[in-house]
Design a protein around this motif. Structure first.
Motif, PDB file in Angstrom:
ATOM      1  N   GLY A  69       0.830  -1.121   0.069  1.00 34.36           N
ATOM      2  CA  GLY A  69       0.041   0.011   0.265  1.00 34.36           C
ATOM      3  C   GLY A  69       0.821   1.203  -0.028  1.00 34.36           C
ATOM      4  O   GLY A  69       0.374   2.245   0.600  1.00 34.36           O
ATOM      5  N   HIS A  91      -0.337   6.398   6.413  1.00 37.66           N
ATOM      6  CA  HIS A  91       0.701   5.850   7.074  1.00 37.66           C
ATOM      7  C   HIS A  91       2.152   6.274   6.511  1.00 37.66           C
ATOM      8  O   HIS A  91       3.198   6.059   7.187  1.00 37.66           O
ATOM      9  CB  HIS A  91       0.704   4.238   6.934  1.00 37.66           C
ATOM     10  N   ASP A  92       2.038   7.045   5.590  1.00 36.36           N
ATOM     11  CA  ASP A  92       3.379   7.596   4.788  1.00 36.36           C
ATOM     12  C   ASP A  92       3.614   8.933   5.125  1.00 36.36           C
ATOM     13  O   ASP A  92       2.970  10.110   4.844  1.00 36.36           O
ATOM     14  CB  ASP A  92       3.097   7.398   3.389  1.00 36.36           C
ATOM     15  N   ASP A  97      -7.804  12.955 -11.766  1.00 37.10           N
ATOM     16  CA  ASP A  97      -8.560  12.953 -10.835  1.00 37.10           C
ATOM     17  C   ASP A  97      -9.538  14.185 -10.513  1.00 37.10           C
ATOM     18  O   ASP A  97     -10.743  13.678 -10.573  1.00 37.10           O
ATOM     19  CB  ASP A  97      -7.794  12.518  -9.592  1.00 37.10           C
ATOM     20  N   ASP A 124      -1.704   3.803  10.967  1.00 43.11           N
ATOM     21  CA  ASP A 124      -2.076   2.774   9.846  1.00 43.11           C
ATOM     22  C   ASP A 124      -3.702   2.777   9.968  1.00 43.11           C
ATOM     23  O   ASP A 124      -4.201   2.605  10.948  1.00 43.11           O
ATOM     24  CB  ASP A 124      -1.393   1.485  10.465  1.00 43.11           C
ATOM     25  N   LEU A 125      -4.322   2.663   8.781  1.00 40.12           N
ATOM     26  CA  LEU A 125      -5.682   2.557   8.761  1.00 40.12           C
ATOM     27  C   LEU A 125      -6.378   1.155   8.837  1.00 40.12           C
ATOM     28  O   LEU A 125      -7.507   0.969   8.906  1.00 40.12           O
ATOM     29  CB  LEU A 125      -6.168   3.074   7.198  1.00 40.12           C
TER      30      LEU A 125
HETATM   31  C1  LIG Z   1      -4.056   5.801  -4.328  1.00 39.03           C
HETATM   32  S1  LIG Z   1      -3.294   6.554  -2.994  1.00 39.03           S
HETATM   33  C2  LIG Z   1      -4.729   7.975  -2.954  1.00 39.03           C
HETATM   34  C3  LIG Z   1      -3.844   9.189  -2.241  1.00 39.03           C
HETATM   35  C4  LIG Z   1      -4.782  10.643  -2.151  1.00 39.03           C
HETATM   36  N1  LIG Z   1      -6.045  10.236  -1.381  1.00 39.03           N
HETATM   37  C5  LIG Z   1      -5.293  10.659  -3.560  1.00 39.03           C
HETATM   38  O1  LIG Z   1      -6.260  10.914  -4.002  1.00 39.03           O
HETATM   39  O2  LIG Z   1      -4.191  11.212  -4.296  1.00 39.03           O
HETATM   40  C6  LIG Z   1      -3.813   5.799  -1.255  1.00 39.03           C
HETATM   41  C7  LIG Z   1      -3.196   6.376  -0.303  1.00 39.03           C
HETATM   42  O3  LIG Z   1      -3.582   5.309   0.928  1.00 39.03           O
HETATM   43  C8  LIG Z   1      -2.662   5.297   1.771  1.00 39.03           C
HETATM   44  N2  LIG Z   1      -2.522   3.925   2.396  1.00 39.03           N
HETATM   45  C9  LIG Z   1      -2.462   2.684   2.070  1.00 39.03           C
HETATM   46  N3  LIG Z   1      -2.647   2.028   2.856  1.00 39.03           N
HETATM   47  C10 LIG Z   1      -2.654   2.534   3.908  1.00 39.03           C
HETATM   48  C11 LIG Z   1      -2.554   2.072   5.495  1.00 39.03           C
HETATM   49  N4  LIG Z   1      -2.665   0.594   5.914  1.00 39.03           N
HETATM   50  N5  LIG Z   1      -2.588   2.815   6.305  1.00 39.03           N
HETATM   51  C12 LIG Z   1      -2.618   4.038   6.105  1.00 39.03           C
HETATM   52  N6  LIG Z   1      -2.490   5.144   4.713  1.00 39.03           N
HETATM   53  C13 LIG Z   1      -2.518   3.950   3.720  1.00 39.03           C
HETATM   54  C14 LIG Z   1      -1.215   5.259   0.938  1.00 39.03           C
HETATM   55  O4  LIG Z   1      -0.022   5.828   1.612  1.00 39.03           O
HETATM   56  C15 LIG Z   1      -1.782   6.462  -0.142  1.00 39.03           C
HETATM   57  O5  LIG Z   1      -1.486   7.714   0.262  1.00 39.03           O
END
Ligand SMILES: C[S@@+](CC[C@H](N)C(=O)[O-])C[C@H]1O[C@@H](n2cnc3c(N)ncnc32)[C@H](O)[C@@H]1O
Length: 288
Positions: A5, A75-76, A19, A106-107
């Motif tokens: 992720g 989480h990043d 988007d 962490d989600l």
């Molecule tokens: C496709 S990106 C979308 C980011 C933003 N919402 C956008 O529209 O540009 C998915 C986001 O979910 C976050 N993510 C994925 N898994 C995660 C987790 N387990 N905990 C927290 N964040 C997570 C990633 O770091 C990323 O920033």
């Protein structure tokens, strides 16, 4: 992205304009209407899940009423750092500065305390990565805290190559997209992913809690002018297919070359289906 992720800042930047262009108006308008009818005693509290570098806030903040306090969760930490720098200068739809707070979390396990005092929960390009159980927990948390939600840009699996507005998908596309859909259902760290079933899972979970739904398609429409993004997608889909079906490598390479060449020659548009879903504990036009 990889299976943990993680997403690069450059990929999120490359997709941001597509988007924004894709967003459906009806769910956005329902969000504005719902906030207008809700009693407010303080700034709107807005929670953006999986916010990455803040693209969703950049789209929504200037279109929603204020004052706004955004809480961004990801989480990043590095993406959150970009988000703060790029979102703090934003203003709401009346020109008032917004307030932004980030939380590195962490989600995986949604903590209901994150939802306390929140009016609106948002997420973009996230919910195809999560599991059915996660969506149920999200709906429970929104219901418990009487919050509405606007979940945008969840893939719906409707991918079309078009020439002069006519779909030209063939059997090889259908075959490849089935492999891709299976790859999208792999666990990305948030349970077995919903992939293309995310929009329906969201609608079912919130409908079961008597929320009112406004949803609409929000496809990317990539013309030859957006060829770099279309080519990155084709490359990413071929890479996912190689992982998912390693025994079919040669057939995948043939598909990839064929579609890459057609896009390169500027002969095709690429439509990538998404859906935006707004859900509220009472109708957007209700007065309280
Ligand atoms: C496709 S990106 C979308 C980011 C933003 N919402 C956008 O529209 O540009 C998915 C986001 O979910 C976050 N993510 C994925 N898994 C995660 C987790 N387990 N905990 C927290 N964040 C997570 C990633 O770091 C990323 O920033």
């Amino acid at each position: 992205m990889n299976t943990a992720g993680t997403f690069s800042e450059s990929w999120l930047a490359r997709r941001e304009q597509a988007d924004h262009d894709a967003r459906a108006m009806a769910p956005l308008q329902a969000t504005v209407d719902w906030l207008a009818t809700r009693e407010r005693h303080a700034p709107w509290q807005l929670l953006d899940l999986g916010s990455g570098s803040g693209a969703n806030v950049r789209y929504l903040a200037p279109r929603l009423p204020g004052p706004q306090h955004w809480h961004l969760i990801d989480h990043d930490d590095s993406l959150l750092g970009h988000a703060v720098g790029r979102c703090q200068p934003l203003r709401d739809n009346a020109g008032t500065s917004i307030h932004v707070t980030t939380h590195q979390r962490d989600l995986h396990a949604l903590d209901t305390s994150w939802f306390a005092g929140i009016d609106l929960v948002t997420a973009s390009a996230l919910c195809d990565l999560v599991s059915a159980t996660w969506v149920e927990a999200l709906a429970d948390a929104c219901a418990a805290h009487h919050a509405a939600t606007l979940i945008t840009l969840s893939v719906d699996g409707n991918i079309r190559f078009q020439a002069d507005d006519v779909m030209v998908n063939d059997d090889e596309d259908a075959w490849l997209f089935e492999i891709l859909a299976a790859h999208q259902r792999r666990d990305k760290g948030l349970g077995p992913a919903l992939g293309t079933t995310a929009p329906q899972a969201l609608i079912a979970a919130f409908t079961a809690r008597d929320f009112h739904i406004v949803d609409a398609e929000s496809p990317w429409r990539l013309t030859p002018a957006q060829r770099p993004l279309a080519l990155s997608l084709i490359d990413g889909w071929a890479a996912a297919a190689r992982e998912q079906a390693p025994h079919d490598r040669q057939r995948i390479e043939r598909w990839w070359q064929h579609r890459r060449e057609a896009l390169d020659r500027g002969h095709l548009d690429l439509l990538v289906g998404h859906r935006d879903v707004f859900a509220a504990p009472e109708p957007p036009h209700a007065s309280r």
